[in-house]
Structures are given as C-alpha cells and as structure tokens.
Scaffold this active site. Structure first.
Site, short mmCIF file in Angstrom:
data_model
loop_
_atom_site.label_atom_id
_atom_site.label_comp_id
_atom_site.label_asym_id
_atom_site.label_seq_id
_atom_site.Cartn_x
_atom_site.Cartn_y
_atom_site.Cartn_z
N ASN A 143 -4.00 9.91 -6.53
CA ASN A 143 -2.84 10.74 -6.62
C ASN A 143 -1.65 9.93 -6.27
OD1 ASN A 143 -3.99 13.74 -6.33
ND2 ASN A 143 -5.07 12.70 -4.58
N ASP A 149 -0.09 5.14 1.05
CA ASP A 149 -0.34 5.95 2.02
C ASP A 149 -0.37 5.43 3.42
OD1 ASP A 149 -0.73 8.15 0.10
OD2 ASP A 149 -3.08 7.53 -0.18
N ARG A 176 -12.14 8.25 -1.81
CA ARG A 176 -12.42 9.49 -1.57
C ARG A 176 -13.95 9.99 -1.21
NH1 ARG A 176 -10.23 13.38 -6.10
NH2 ARG A 176 -8.47 12.18 -6.00
N SER A 194 -5.38 5.38 -4.09
CA SER A 194 -5.38 6.87 -4.22
C SER A 194 -5.12 7.19 -5.93
CB SER A 194 -4.43 7.42 -3.72
OG SER A 194 -4.25 9.01 -3.84
N GLY A 237 -7.60 3.62 4.02
CA GLY A 237 -7.66 2.80 2.69
C GLY A 237 -9.07 2.85 2.08
N ASP A 256 0.75 -1.10 0.08
CA ASP A 256 0.04 0.01 0.09
C ASP A 256 0.91 1.31 0.10
OD1 ASP A 256 -2.52 1.58 0.39
OD2 ASP A 256 -1.66 1.77 2.49
#
Ligand code: BG6
Ligand code: MG
Length: 223
Positions: free
Chosen positions: A123, A14, A52, A121, A49, A12
């Site tokens: 991003n 973030d 958004r 994400s 996790g 993962d």
C-alpha cells in the site's frame, strides 16, 4: 581515498514518515479479535516491518492456530486484514505526515542528496499519494521484485543501487527492529526512530528529534 560524504538517504514509510504503523496494529487487532487470538501493542512490535502474510503467520502461531487454516484461507484472512487497513488509510491527508518529516526530506533534497523509500508495504504508493509526497522520492522499492523480507538487506541494497549510491556512504531510517537490521546488513548507517532500537547507530524517540545537521554530524564522525 575514502572521504566521507553522503550519497543517499533511504526511508522506511510506515511508522517513520506517517503513523500508519498504528493503523496496521488496529487492522491486525480487529482480525485477531475475530479469530480469538490475544493481540496487544507489545506483540505488535514483532510485526513492524514484517510482510502481511508473515505477520499473519506469527499471529496464528501466537494463538496456537498455526495449522488451523489452509493456504487459501490464510490468503483470505490476510486480504481481510488489508481491507480493514485500507479502510483506515482512507482518512490519510498531508496533515498525517509525522512532525518534521517533510521538512527533513526537503532539507536533504536541497543538498542534492537522492532520497529513496524502502517499504515492504503493497500500500506504499497509496499512502505516499494520500500524503502528497510522491515527488520527494527519487526511487521507491518495488515490493513485487523484492525476494527477501527485512531483516535481509535486499530492499535497502536495491534502493541504494537504483540511486547509484554506495551503501557504506548512505543512511537508512527505520522504526522497526528488523528494519534496523536490514539497514545495517546492507552496510548503511542506521537511524532508528522509536523504542526498542538500541542497536541503531543513532536513535531518537520521535521524529521531532530528527535533525539533519545532527544526523550528518553523527554519520561523518562515526568510527
Ligand atoms: C510494513 C509494516 O511497512 O509493511 C508492516 O511495518 C506491514 O506492519 C508491511 O505488515 C506490509 O504491509 P501491507 O500494506 O503490504 O500489508
Ligand atoms: Mg516501519
């Protein structure tokens, strides 16, 4: 014959490779404050996790504002949070890689084990670019093609498939409860980094405690 060997390690992003989990928290906090919704680090644990829009849905429900906005307003609010988040990640540099993570990934790669990224994400590529570690991943999940969010195993299964790795012979690393569930649902071995991850197969509190030798041993000796 089923000899135990490791076919892939999937990370993962973030909260595992860099502390952007904290930036997600700050960005949501700013939006929640503006909406008059209580928001703290404990509640934020539920969002790790989580995508958004799903995160926003949970925040609005927590503030009894589930029906307060139209779909298009909800999209605007989610974009607003993303603007706050993008502002925060502008300051990311390779110095922000969590301690030991780059070395860990390099050690895995030095054994010719493919390394993947399973981040939901949108991003993720921007973050990898800012950290200057894109070249360390053989495959990164394309979040636009993932239909089911974590805890569904789809994202980890997709990355294993792209790496031509058998999930049962692969390891996933996560900082989120739903992420650990996603890894385990895929049949992979779950390494959890952080708190509240007791269900992981192997758990450490911080990235500095992650040792490749130890992870390998734990995986190879699992029941
Ligand atoms: C996950 C984070 O990696 O990505 C979540 O743990 C975040 O907190 C999710 O909501 C989606 O991120 P983004 O950047 O697409 O809003
Ligand atoms: Mg995470």
């Amino acid at each position: 014959m089923t000899s135990k060997h490791i076919e892939a390690v999937v990370f993962d992003l973030d909260g595992v490779i860099t502390d952007t989990a904290h930036y997600h928290y700050l960005a949501w906090k700013q939006l929640a404050d503006e909406l008059g919704i209580p928001f703290d680090e404990d509640f934020n644990e539920n969002l790790k996790g989580v995508s958004r829009v799903e995160s926003l849905t949970l925040i609005l429900a927590n503030g009894n504002q589930s029906d307060a906005y139209t779909d298009s307003e909800i999209e605007d609010l989610a974009s607003q949070k993303n603007e706050y988040y993008k502002q925060l990640i502008q300051q990311l540099t390779p110095e922000d890689i969590l301690p030991g993570m780059k070395e860990l990934i390099e050690e895995i790669r030095s054994e010719s084990i493919p390394v993947g990224l399973a981040s939901v994400s949108k991003n993720a590529q921007t973050v990898l670019h800012a950290l200057e570690i894109e070249h360390l991943f053989d495959y990164c999940a394309d979040v636009a093609k993932i239909k089911q969010s974590k805890p569904d195993p789809e994202i980890f299964l997709t990355v294993c498939e792209a790496l031509e790795a058998d999930p049962a012979q692969s390891i996933g690393v996560e900082d989120a409860k739903v992420g650990v569930q996603s890894i385990q649902g895929s049949g992979m071995y779950a390494v959890g980094v952080g708190s509240y991850l007791e269900q992981a197969d192997l758990m450490v509190n911080e990235t500095t405690e992650l040792s490749w030798t130890q992870i390998k041993q734990a995986f190879l000796h699992k029941q």
